[in-house]
Write a protein that holds these residues in place. Structure first.
Motif, short mmCIF file in Angstrom:
data_model
loop_
_atom_site.label_atom_id
_atom_site.label_comp_id
_atom_site.label_asym_id
_atom_site.label_seq_id
_atom_site.Cartn_x
_atom_site.Cartn_y
_atom_site.Cartn_z
N ASP A 164 0.86 -1.18 0.00
CA ASP A 164 0.00 0.00 0.00
C ASP A 164 0.90 1.23 0.00
N PHE A 165 0.97 1.90 -1.14
CA PHE A 165 1.78 3.10 -1.28
C PHE A 165 0.87 4.32 -1.18
N GLY A 166 1.08 5.13 -0.14
CA GLY A 166 0.22 6.28 0.10
C GLY A 166 0.56 7.49 -0.74
N THR A 167 1.76 7.54 -1.27
CA THR A 167 2.18 8.68 -2.08
C THR A 167 2.88 8.17 -3.33
N GLY A 168 3.12 9.08 -4.25
CA GLY A 168 3.86 8.72 -5.46
C GLY A 168 2.97 8.68 -6.68
N PHE A 169 3.59 8.47 -7.81
CA PHE A 169 2.89 8.46 -9.09
C PHE A 169 1.93 7.29 -9.19
N ARG A 170 2.34 6.12 -8.70
CA ARG A 170 1.50 4.92 -8.75
C ARG A 170 1.07 4.53 -7.35
N SER A 171 0.41 5.43 -6.66
CA SER A 171 -0.05 5.14 -5.31
C SER A 171 -1.24 4.19 -5.37
N GLY A 172 -1.45 3.47 -4.26
CA GLY A 172 -2.57 2.54 -4.20
C GLY A 172 -2.15 1.21 -3.61
N ARG A 173 -3.12 0.29 -3.57
CA ARG A 173 -2.90 -1.02 -2.97
C ARG A 173 -2.80 -2.09 -4.05
N GLU A 174 -2.06 -3.13 -3.72
CA GLU A 174 -1.99 -4.28 -4.61
C GLU A 174 -1.64 -5.52 -3.80
N VAL A 175 -2.17 -6.66 -4.24
CA VAL A 175 -1.91 -7.96 -3.61
C VAL A 175 -1.38 -8.89 -4.68
N ARG A 176 -0.28 -9.56 -4.40
CA ARG A 176 0.32 -10.48 -5.35
C ARG A 176 0.45 -11.87 -4.72
N LEU A 177 0.16 -12.89 -5.52
CA LEU A 177 0.28 -14.28 -5.09
C LEU A 177 1.21 -15.02 -6.03
N PHE A 178 2.13 -15.79 -5.45
CA PHE A 178 3.09 -16.54 -6.25
C PHE A 178 3.20 -17.96 -5.70
N LEU A 179 3.39 -18.90 -6.59
CA LEU A 179 3.73 -20.28 -6.23
C LEU A 179 5.06 -20.57 -6.91
N ARG A 180 6.09 -20.72 -6.12
CA ARG A 180 7.43 -20.84 -6.68
C ARG A 180 8.09 -22.15 -6.28
N ILE A 181 8.99 -22.62 -7.14
CA ILE A 181 9.83 -23.77 -6.83
C ILE A 181 11.08 -23.27 -6.13
N LYS A 182 11.41 -23.82 -5.01
CA LYS A 182 12.53 -23.35 -4.21
C LYS A 182 13.86 -23.41 -4.97
N ALA A 183 14.01 -24.37 -5.84
CA ALA A 183 15.29 -24.55 -6.52
C ALA A 183 15.54 -23.48 -7.58
N ILE A 184 14.49 -22.74 -7.96
CA ILE A 184 14.64 -21.71 -9.00
C ILE A 184 14.76 -20.34 -8.34
N PRO A 185 15.76 -19.53 -8.70
CA PRO A 185 15.91 -18.20 -8.09
C PRO A 185 14.65 -17.35 -8.32
N PHE A 186 14.32 -16.55 -7.31
CA PHE A 186 13.10 -15.74 -7.37
C PHE A 186 13.33 -14.47 -6.57
N ASP A 187 12.76 -13.39 -7.08
CA ASP A 187 12.89 -12.10 -6.39
C ASP A 187 11.54 -11.39 -6.46
N SER A 188 11.10 -10.83 -5.33
CA SER A 188 9.84 -10.10 -5.29
C SER A 188 10.11 -8.62 -5.05
N ASN A 189 9.05 -7.82 -5.13
CA ASN A 189 9.21 -6.38 -4.93
C ASN A 189 8.99 -5.98 -3.49
N PHE A 190 8.97 -6.94 -2.57
CA PHE A 190 8.77 -6.60 -1.16
C PHE A 190 9.95 -5.79 -0.63
N GLY A 191 9.66 -4.74 0.09
CA GLY A 191 10.70 -3.90 0.67
C GLY A 191 11.22 -2.81 -0.23
N THR A 192 10.61 -2.64 -1.41
CA THR A 192 11.05 -1.60 -2.33
C THR A 192 9.87 -0.70 -2.69
#
Length: 232
Positions: free
Chosen positions: A189-217
């Motif tokens: 939930d981004f309260g300010t900025g050009f693309r402010s608003g809420r979003e929910v993302r769901l992922f099902l990933r295989i542990k052996a494959i590298p993966f990166d999310s946008n959490f914390g940015t």
């Protein structure tokens, strides 16, 4: 044309309990040169810095200075005063406080407090900054990661902006262990900025494959955190 300059440093240290340092700097040009490269300003200042450890694991310190050149010009000669304190228990707990007193505006321009806690895989950090000139908390930031509940691991970031009275970012990340897979749920939930608003993302990933999310940015790719130093 010539320059007269002096730099002196003296200090005192008593084991880990006390150390004190004083510096004196003087620079004055004589004569005249038409070349800007040869011109120099005037410096006449003395600075002080001291640290003490009154009890184990607690360090306190202060620093300031006095500008004789500003005194000659009938201006405020005392430089900003910095006060600091740090209490730590190894790598498991740290609390730091830093205050800056502005002698020109005669007020604490900034008061900052940071603390970090580490317990195994769990880590949490809180960072606050109070603006004494505008009498408001400029930033209050909270971060935690590694909170284990059953097969779930939870992390969160909260960044509050006191100047706008809004949350710059509220984020939560949940990871559910499915043995060879992981189910990831990310709330932003981004309260300010050009693309402010809420979003929910769901992922099902295989542990052996590298993966990166946008959490914390943020929307511009900037990291959100408390800015508490080397650990987080």
């Amino acid at each position: 044309q010539y320059l007269l300059g002096t730099g002196l440093v003296t200090g005192y240290r008593l084991r880990r309990q006390l150390d004190f340092t004083a510096r004196y700097n003087y620079l004055r040009p004589y004569g005249y040169s038409p070349l800007l490269l040869d011109r120099s300003g005037t410096t006449h200042v003395v600075t002080f810095d001291g640290n003490a450890e009154p009890v184990r694991n607690l360090r306190i310190g202060a620093q300031s200075g006095f500008d004789f050149e500003r005194q000659r010009q009938r201006q405020i000669a005392f430089q900003q005063v910095g006060l600091r304190a740090e209490y730590s228990l190894g790598n498991t707990f740290t609390a730091r406080a830093l205050a800056t007193y502005d002698t020109f505006q005669q007020a604490f321009s900034s008061v900052r407090f940071d603390t970090t806690i580490v317990r195994g895989r769990f880590q949490a950090a809180l960072g606050t900054r109070y603006d004494g000139i505008r009498h408001t908390f400029g930033n209050v930031n909270l971060f935690f990661d590694g909170l284990q509940i059953g097969r779930s691991r939870i992390a969160g970031v909260v960044a509050y902006n006191g100047y706008t009275s809004r949350f710059d970012s509220i984020q939560a990340n949940l990871i559910y262990d499915l043995h060879c897979f992981e189910l990831l749920a990310t709330y932003s939930d981004f309260g300010t900025g050009f693309r402010s608003g809420r979003e929910v993302r769901l992922f099902l990933r295989i542990k052996a494959i590298p993966f990166d999310s946008n959490f914390g940015t943020g929307r511009r790719g900037q990291p959100f955190g408390t800015g508490t130093g080397r650990d987080f």
